[in-house]
Design an enzyme around this catalytic site. Structure first.
Site, PDB file in Angstrom:
ATOM      1  N   HIS A 197       0.905  -1.314  -0.056  1.00 49.15           N
ATOM      2  CA  HIS A 197      -0.493  -0.368  -0.089  1.00 49.15           C
ATOM      3  C   HIS A 197       1.238   1.262  -0.149  1.00 49.15           C
ATOM      4  O   HIS A 197       1.972   1.156   0.102  1.00 49.15           O
ATOM      5  CB  HIS A 197      -0.965  -0.216   0.902  1.00 49.15           C
ATOM      6  CG  HIS A 197      -0.379  -0.229   2.105  1.00 49.15           C
ATOM      7  ND1 HIS A 197      -0.035  -1.378   2.951  1.00 49.15           N
ATOM      8  CD2 HIS A 197      -0.230   0.703   3.714  1.00 49.15           C
ATOM      9  CE1 HIS A 197       0.583  -1.482   3.889  1.00 49.15           C
ATOM     10  NE2 HIS A 197       0.665   0.141   4.459  1.00 49.15           N
TER      11      HIS A 197
ATOM     12  N   HIS B 230       0.677   4.913   0.663  1.00 50.23           N
ATOM     13  CA  HIS B 230       0.326   6.220   1.406  1.00 50.23           C
ATOM     14  C   HIS B 230       0.597   7.460   0.811  1.00 50.23           C
ATOM     15  O   HIS B 230       1.856   7.966   0.645  1.00 50.23           O
ATOM     16  CB  HIS B 230       1.150   5.930   2.642  1.00 50.23           C
ATOM     17  CG  HIS B 230       1.008   5.401   4.156  1.00 50.23           C
ATOM     18  ND1 HIS B 230       0.116   5.313   4.943  1.00 50.23           N
ATOM     19  CD2 HIS B 230       1.843   4.146   3.469  1.00 50.23           C
ATOM     20  CE1 HIS B 230       0.413   4.121   5.377  1.00 50.23           C
ATOM     21  NE2 HIS B 230       1.331   3.274   4.991  1.00 50.23           N
TER      22      HIS B 230
END
Length: 148
Positions: free
Chosen positions: A93, A95
């Protein structure tokens, strides 16, 4: 084993989705460093950055850039920051967050006490900015649904 993010993508756990396409989703985090802090996540369970196929990683970065531009517009931020750590969930992921200075870009500044209404408002503000930038086709119709 199914990751936490897969469970969010599959709707088993609620998420505040701001982007959805056939390869990736983006949803705001429940522990934002700044308002609008968003996670760009592949639908495929890829453990970490270095495991991602190049074409998938390139796609995630393009989505992160698009989200970052919308964050800059929505919060009048001079920069959009991109952080990749991946220790908290074993599912790649990115950010993405509106940023005003480097000193604030630390997970030590993550806020876990933001009221749900404020998190909802930040996600809607970002969805509005994405729609205004011409990306409405990738903005989920409802906050809790990653469906296309």
């Amino acid at each position: 084993m199914t990751t936490l993010f897969t469970r969010i993508i599959d709707g088993e756990i609620p998420g505040r989705f701001v982007w959805s396409d056939d390869r990736a989703v983006a949803f705001t985090t429940i522990a934002p460093i700044t308002d609008g802090h968003t996670l760009v996540v592949p639908r495929a369970e890829v453990d970490q950055l270095t495991d991602a196929p190049d074409d998938l990683l390139a796609h995630l970065v393009v989505v992160a850039k698009t989200v970052g531009r919308a964050q800059q517009a929505a919060w009048d931020a001079p920069r959009a920051a991109l952080l990749v750590a991946g220790f908290e969930v074993p599912h790649l992921h990115l950010h993405v967050l509106p940023a005003w200075d480097e000193s604030s870009l630390t997970f030590a500044n993550a806020r876990t006490d933001v009221p749900a209404a404020d998190l909802d408002a930040a996600a809607e503000r970002l969805r509005d900015a994405l729609r205004a930038a011409g990306h409405g086709a990738h903005v989920p119709a409802t906050a809790g649904s990653p469906a296309l």
